[in-house]
Design a protein around this motif. Structure first.
Motif, PDB file in Angstrom:
ATOM      1  N   ARG B 177      38.541  14.226 -23.071  1.00 33.07           N
ATOM      2  CA  ARG B 177      39.396  15.255 -23.639  1.00 33.07           C
ATOM      3  C   ARG B 177      39.809  14.847 -25.060  1.00 33.07           C
ATOM      4  NH1 ARG B 177      44.022  14.939 -20.897  1.00 33.07           N
ATOM      5  NH2 ARG B 177      43.081  15.700 -18.961  1.00 33.07           N
ATOM      6  N   ALA B 178      40.219  13.612 -25.198  1.00 32.75           N
ATOM      7  CA  ALA B 178      40.645  13.128 -26.518  1.00 32.75           C
ATOM      8  C   ALA B 178      39.511  13.255 -27.529  1.00 32.75           C
ATOM      9  CB  ALA B 178      41.110  11.681 -26.407  1.00 32.75           C
ATOM     10  N   ALA B 179      38.312  12.887 -27.089  1.00 35.45           N
ATOM     11  CA  ALA B 179      37.172  12.953 -28.000  1.00 35.45           C
ATOM     12  C   ALA B 179      36.925  14.386 -28.445  1.00 35.45           C
ATOM     13  CB  ALA B 179      35.931  12.400 -27.304  1.00 35.45           C
ATOM     14  N   THR B 180      36.994  15.301 -27.483  1.00 41.02           N
ATOM     15  CA  THR B 180      36.707  16.698 -27.800  1.00 41.02           C
ATOM     16  C   THR B 180      37.813  17.301 -28.664  1.00 41.02           C
ATOM     17  OG1 THR B 180      35.620  16.771 -25.658  1.00 41.02           O
ATOM     18  CG2 THR B 180      35.965  18.867 -26.776  1.00 41.02           C
ATOM     19  N   ALA B 250      29.045  20.194 -33.594  1.00 49.07           N
ATOM     20  CA  ALA B 250      29.565  18.933 -33.071  1.00 49.07           C
ATOM     21  C   ALA B 250      28.982  18.658 -31.696  1.00 49.07           C
ATOM     22  CB  ALA B 250      31.087  18.959 -32.993  1.00 49.07           C
ATOM     23  N   VAL B 251      28.881  17.397 -31.368  1.00 49.26           N
ATOM     24  CA  VAL B 251      28.378  16.994 -30.056  1.00 49.26           C
ATOM     25  C   VAL B 251      29.249  15.898 -29.477  1.00 49.26           C
ATOM     26  CG1 VAL B 251      26.445  16.009 -28.783  1.00 49.26           C
ATOM     27  CG2 VAL B 251      26.000  17.467 -30.746  1.00 49.26           C
ATOM     28  N   PHE B 252      29.628  16.117 -28.250  1.00 50.11           N
ATOM     29  CA  PHE B 252      30.277  15.036 -27.504  1.00 50.11           C
ATOM     30  C   PHE B 252      29.243  14.450 -26.551  1.00 50.11           C
ATOM     31  CE2 PHE B 252      32.231  14.088 -23.284  1.00 50.11           C
ATOM     32  CZ  PHE B 252      32.743  12.848 -23.627  1.00 50.11           C
ATOM     33  N   ALA B 253      28.932  13.174 -26.704  1.00 50.40           N
ATOM     34  CA  ALA B 253      27.971  12.535 -25.805  1.00 50.40           C
ATOM     35  C   ALA B 253      28.743  11.668 -24.821  1.00 50.40           C
ATOM     36  CB  ALA B 253      26.988  11.687 -26.589  1.00 50.40           C
ATOM     37  N   ALA B 254      28.296  11.654 -23.564  1.00 52.39           N
ATOM     38  CA  ALA B 254      29.062  10.984 -22.522  1.00 52.39           C
ATOM     39  C   ALA B 254      28.927   9.464 -22.558  1.00 52.39           C
ATOM     40  CB  ALA B 254      28.667  11.516 -21.147  1.00 52.39           C
ATOM     41  N   ASN B 255      28.044   8.958 -23.402  1.00 52.48           N
ATOM     42  CA  ASN B 255      28.130   7.526 -23.697  1.00 52.48           C
ATOM     43  C   ASN B 255      27.466   7.215 -25.039  1.00 52.48           C
ATOM     44  OD1 ASN B 255      25.413   7.378 -23.161  1.00 52.48           O
ATOM     45  ND2 ASN B 255      25.580   5.675 -21.710  1.00 52.48           N
ATOM     46  N   GLY B 281      30.826   9.472 -29.272  1.00 52.55           N
ATOM     47  CA  GLY B 281      30.250   8.804 -28.112  1.00 52.55           C
ATOM     48  C   GLY B 281      31.319   8.407 -27.107  1.00 52.55           C
ATOM     49  N   PHE B 282      30.934   7.525 -26.219  1.00 53.75           N
ATOM     50  CA  PHE B 282      31.872   7.049 -25.192  1.00 53.75           C
ATOM     51  C   PHE B 282      31.428   5.644 -24.789  1.00 53.75           C
ATOM     52  CE2 PHE B 282      34.586   6.869 -21.633  1.00 53.75           C
ATOM     53  CZ  PHE B 282      35.367   8.018 -21.545  1.00 53.75           C
ATOM     54  N   ASP B 283      32.327   4.715 -24.740  1.00 54.05           N
ATOM     55  CA  ASP B 283      32.109   3.332 -24.288  1.00 54.05           C
ATOM     56  C   ASP B 283      32.596   2.338 -25.328  1.00 54.05           C
ATOM     57  OD1 ASP B 283      31.004   3.956 -21.902  1.00 54.05           O
ATOM     58  OD2 ASP B 283      28.954   3.310 -22.358  1.00 54.05           O
ATOM     59  N   ASP B 284      32.233   2.612 -26.600  1.00 53.22           N
ATOM     60  CA  ASP B 284      32.500   1.662 -27.677  1.00 53.22           C
ATOM     61  C   ASP B 284      31.753   0.346 -27.463  1.00 53.22           C
ATOM     62  OD1 ASP B 284      33.472   0.859 -30.098  1.00 53.22           O
ATOM     63  OD2 ASP B 284      35.404   0.195 -29.326  1.00 53.22           O
ATOM     64  N   LEU B 285      30.484   0.464 -27.238  1.00 44.77           N
ATOM     65  CA  LEU B 285      29.626  -0.717 -27.178  1.00 44.77           C
ATOM     66  C   LEU B 285      29.193  -1.094 -28.589  1.00 44.77           C
ATOM     67  CD1 LEU B 285      27.322   0.422 -24.246  1.00 44.77           C
ATOM     68  CD2 LEU B 285      29.199  -1.215 -24.153  1.00 44.77           C
ATOM     69  N   THR B 286      28.487  -2.194 -28.703  1.00 47.62           N
ATOM     70  CA  THR B 286      27.992  -2.643 -30.004  1.00 47.62           C
ATOM     71  C   THR B 286      27.242  -1.541 -30.726  1.00 47.62           C
ATOM     72  OG1 THR B 286      27.711  -4.835 -29.068  1.00 47.62           O
ATOM     73  CG2 THR B 286      26.611  -4.400 -31.165  1.00 47.62           C
ATOM     74  N   VAL B 287      26.424  -0.826 -29.968  1.00 48.22           N
ATOM     75  CA  VAL B 287      25.599   0.206 -30.585  1.00 48.22           C
ATOM     76  C   VAL B 287      26.437   1.202 -31.382  1.00 48.22           C
ATOM     77  CG1 VAL B 287      25.609   1.598 -28.470  1.00 48.22           C
ATOM     78  CG2 VAL B 287      23.821   1.932 -30.160  1.00 48.22           C
ATOM     79  N   THR B 296      32.144   7.398 -34.068  1.00 52.09           N
ATOM     80  CA  THR B 296      33.439   7.639 -33.450  1.00 52.09           C
ATOM     81  C   THR B 296      33.176   7.670 -31.953  1.00 52.09           C
ATOM     82  OG1 THR B 296      34.313   8.930 -35.285  1.00 52.09           O
ATOM     83  CG2 THR B 296      35.247   9.360 -33.109  1.00 52.09           C
ATOM     84  N   THR B 297      34.023   6.986 -31.206  1.00 56.46           N
ATOM     85  CA  THR B 297      33.728   6.887 -29.777  1.00 56.46           C
ATOM     86  C   THR B 297      34.989   6.641 -28.980  1.00 56.46           C
ATOM     87  OG1 THR B 297      32.252   5.794 -28.174  1.00 56.46           O
ATOM     88  CG2 THR B 297      33.325   4.398 -29.800  1.00 56.46           C
ATOM     89  N   VAL B 298      34.872   6.807 -27.681  1.00 55.45           N
ATOM     90  CA  VAL B 298      36.011   6.549 -26.806  1.00 55.45           C
ATOM     91  C   VAL B 298      35.897   5.118 -26.293  1.00 55.45           C
ATOM     92  CG1 VAL B 298      37.202   7.201 -24.696  1.00 55.45           C
ATOM     93  CG2 VAL B 298      36.086   8.954 -26.109  1.00 55.45           C
ATOM     94  N   HIS B 299      36.837   4.318 -26.703  1.00 55.90           N
ATOM     95  CA  HIS B 299      36.803   2.929 -26.265  1.00 55.90           C
ATOM     96  C   HIS B 299      37.290   2.827 -24.837  1.00 55.90           C
ATOM     97  CE1 HIS B 299      37.363  -1.454 -26.509  1.00 55.90           C
ATOM     98  NE2 HIS B 299      38.429  -1.239 -25.783  1.00 55.90           N
ATOM     99  N   GLN B 300      36.534   2.127 -24.004  1.00 54.12           N
ATOM    100  CA  GLN B 300      37.072   1.816 -22.688  1.00 54.12           C
ATOM    101  C   GLN B 300      37.020   0.304 -22.504  1.00 54.12           C
ATOM    102  OE1 GLN B 300      34.878   3.075 -19.288  1.00 54.12           O
ATOM    103  NE2 GLN B 300      32.982   3.417 -20.398  1.00 54.12           N
ATOM    104  N   PRO B 301      38.011  -0.221 -21.822  1.00 53.02           N
ATOM    105  CA  PRO B 301      38.152  -1.671 -21.687  1.00 53.02           C
ATOM    106  C   PRO B 301      37.205  -2.206 -20.624  1.00 53.02           C
ATOM    107  CG  PRO B 301      39.961  -0.577 -20.575  1.00 53.02           C
ATOM    108  CD  PRO B 301      39.116   0.494 -21.166  1.00 53.02           C
ATOM    109  N   ILE B 302      35.975  -2.456 -21.005  1.00 54.39           N
ATOM    110  CA  ILE B 302      34.953  -2.743 -20.001  1.00 54.39           C
ATOM    111  C   ILE B 302      35.116  -4.140 -19.399  1.00 54.39           C
ATOM    112  CG2 ILE B 302      32.495  -2.709 -19.546  1.00 54.39           C
ATOM    113  CD1 ILE B 302      32.127  -0.953 -21.942  1.00 54.39           C
ATOM    114  N   THR B 303      35.374  -5.093 -20.269  1.00 62.13           N
ATOM    115  CA  THR B 303      35.581  -6.440 -19.746  1.00 62.13           C
ATOM    116  C   THR B 303      36.792  -6.455 -18.816  1.00 62.13           C
ATOM    117  OG1 THR B 303      34.728  -7.283 -21.833  1.00 62.13           O
ATOM    118  CG2 THR B 303      35.795  -8.862 -20.381  1.00 62.13           C
TER     119      THR B 303
END
Lengths: 337, 337
Positions: B177-180, B250-255, B281-287, B296-303
């Motif tokens: 939602r935040a991303a969109t 605009a595009v919201f990608a799920a990762n 995007g979504f994840d906030d990985l290195t890529v 721009t992406t949605v950071h999630q605390p994966i570790t």
DNA sequence: GCTTCCAGTGGGAGCGCTCCCAGCTCAGAT
DNA sequence: ATCTGAGCTGGGAGCGCTCCCACTGGAAGC
């Protein structure tokens, strides 16, 4: 699991009792061993079904002196090394092979002091049937521990100081040489290298390949510019390189992550790739394919590396003596050169 | 390991004999239990050192009914799912916590039918003290198996059909939602979505977040364009999207992987990002950081996800009843929007 | 008819550890 | 001097399985 004290699991004795046979017979049925009459076999199988019996792996392990597990140890001074997708690929390969051999995979990230201690204990206590050891560095304490382990140890890549009995490696020198020759064949003459950690054999071997190729072509190798196999270290190394040698026209990076970092710096400083500077990576990970421009890189069979390590370990665990392996690398040409 | 029949490991009895005490006392010393006189403790410790004794984990496991291991199971119909760097991060987090709890990490890639069978057996046979389960899909057979497992199971992400007792999830809906909303706030009105697999709860939740945000803004959501969380699937989805809806802005990608793929397609078709099309995007990985332009992406605390799963599992294994957790996500703004 | 053999069977001794419990010692209280 | 109880101690019974071995009976061989 309901959280309430779960009813105890049925034991083999109970199965045997229910089937009206001895524990021995029941055991034979479970292990598909011969010397069981069809009728009793049938009775045991029924009892197993009725009771929902599952053999206790721990008890079996104690009796057979086999744990049913193999460990994959990734050394390193900090767990972030594991973020490299390289290891994920190795795991995929190893996992498949171990699955076929009915071995479980234990993953040990031996980053902290404590983690290393646990691996050493694993090695000495036969906590697994065998161990695969990767990413060792100079004087890595795990190398010594592996030396006197009670269980087979297969190395992924040769460690720096010694040649182990069992290992699977990749032709790092050949790959680096091919990459560099490729740059030279494209007419580049000022070829720099972004090296991986030089306290690893892979890092050194790839620099050696680079140097050999340049010397053979009558060109001057530049001194190694060391990174740590991560993207940011590649970007930083590229900056330093441009400061030292502004007129370079090609870069060999010891892996794709660092090559991607180099690409980023080049882009930021307005250099065109490959027009101004050609870039080659190493590994052929996803990042190489999706980089902009797509990276020419040295493909190494990473999944196969994992698979062969596992296969070698299984062979050794079964009491045989497998031969070490060196897997070939191959240049993949894309648009960065 | 020399390959020759290794001399048998010393047992606790031998240690006890050498120290001139009973097995009980020796055991107490090893387990740092009370009721041992300093002199005997000292004697046992010396004997341990002289004999190079290491406790046999299997025997201990049998006696204590604790295996000393926790499993991380990654479901999926094909092992390549594991190539996603997401899992590596989870493992780093889980590994650290398990290490502190002195548990080994077993990694199970339950891709093949056989792999799944082995996990089910693990669950039923108490082959581990507990299990963390991730990446379940609709009607995943492992969900059922987990239901009646004999050991604690912690879910990573909620499975589709049920709410498990113990799980750690990430606020997927909120993040999407935040991303969109962010895209809308940038003035975009034709916002498309590249979804993850819609047979996973994460895939669905992220689409829901996207849709909610658009509806709230009085805009029309586009139908889900499904990918499988990989870069190529993102590139393909983007192509399809451009064919269907050429005027999207605009595009919201799920990762992030799929966002990177989308970026690649947009570049290839000559669209400027973010000028013509903004991408999140979504994840906030290195890529996401190294993409061009940075995502721009949605950071999630994966570790942290891995860490909390492990912590929750340890708590449950110790007989307590931890509370499920939902970890927050956070938008990271870079230059792709 | 008799050995010879072997598939089929169950008893029992481990595998190496933990942990309960009964016994023993000795300080301190009575 | 006697009692109490806490601190040590070692014996022994498991934990649940495998595997060796001694035993049986019936089929095959002479």
């Amino acid at each position: 699991m309901t959280g309430a004290a779960p009813r105890r699991q049925p034991t083999l004795d109970e199965v045997a009792a229910r089937a009206g046979v001895s524990r021995s017979v029941a055991s034979r049925v479970l292990n598909k061993a011969p010397h069981v009459s069809p009728s009793k076999r049938e009775a045991v199988e029924r009892a197993v079904r009725q009771l929902g019996y599952v053999a206790n792996p721990t008890a079996r392990a104690l009796a057979t002196r086999q744990t049913g597990a193999a460990a994959l140890v990734i050394s390193g001074e900090d767990p972030s090394i594991f973020a490299d997708p390289f290891f994920a690929q190795v795991i995929v390969g190893a996992s498949q092979t171990l699955e076929e051999a009915d071995l479980h995979l234990m993953l040990c990230l031996a980053a902290s002091e404590r983690g290393r201690k646990r691996v050493e204990e694993l090695l000495r206590s036969r906590g697994a049937d065998g161990v695969m050891l990767m990413a060792l560095r100079d004087g890595d304490p795990l190398a010594a521990a592996a030396e006197e382990a009670e269980i087979p140890v297969v190395f992924g890549g040769r460690p720096v100081d010694s040649v182990p009995r069992w290992y699977v490696d990749v032709d790092n020198v050949g790959g680096a040489r091919a990459a560099t020759e490729h740059l030279v064949s494209r007419g580049r003459t000022r070829v720099a290298a972004i090296c991986g950690r030089l306290d690893t054999e892979a890092g050194r071997a790839r620099y050696r390949g680079y140097r050999d190729a340049l010397l053979a072509a009558g060109l001057d190798p530049l001194p190694p510019r060391e990174g740590d196999f991560t993207e940011p270290s590649g970007a930083a190394a590229m900056e330093a390189l441009l400061a030292d040698t502004p007129d370079l026209d090609a870069v060999f990076a010891a892996n794709d992550n660092m090559a991607a970092g180099a690409l980023r710096t080049l882009r930021a400083t307005g250099r065109a790739v490959p027009a101004d500077v050609a870039v080659v990576g190493f590994d052929d990970l996803t990042v190489a394919r999706v980089a902009d421009p797509p990276l020419t890189t040295v493909h190494q069979p990473i999944t196969a590396l994992g698979r062969e390590m596992a296969r070698m370990l299984v062979t050794a665990v079964n009491g045989h003596d497998p031969t070490p392996l060196i897997l070939p690398t191959r240049l993949v040409t894309r648009s960065s050169t």
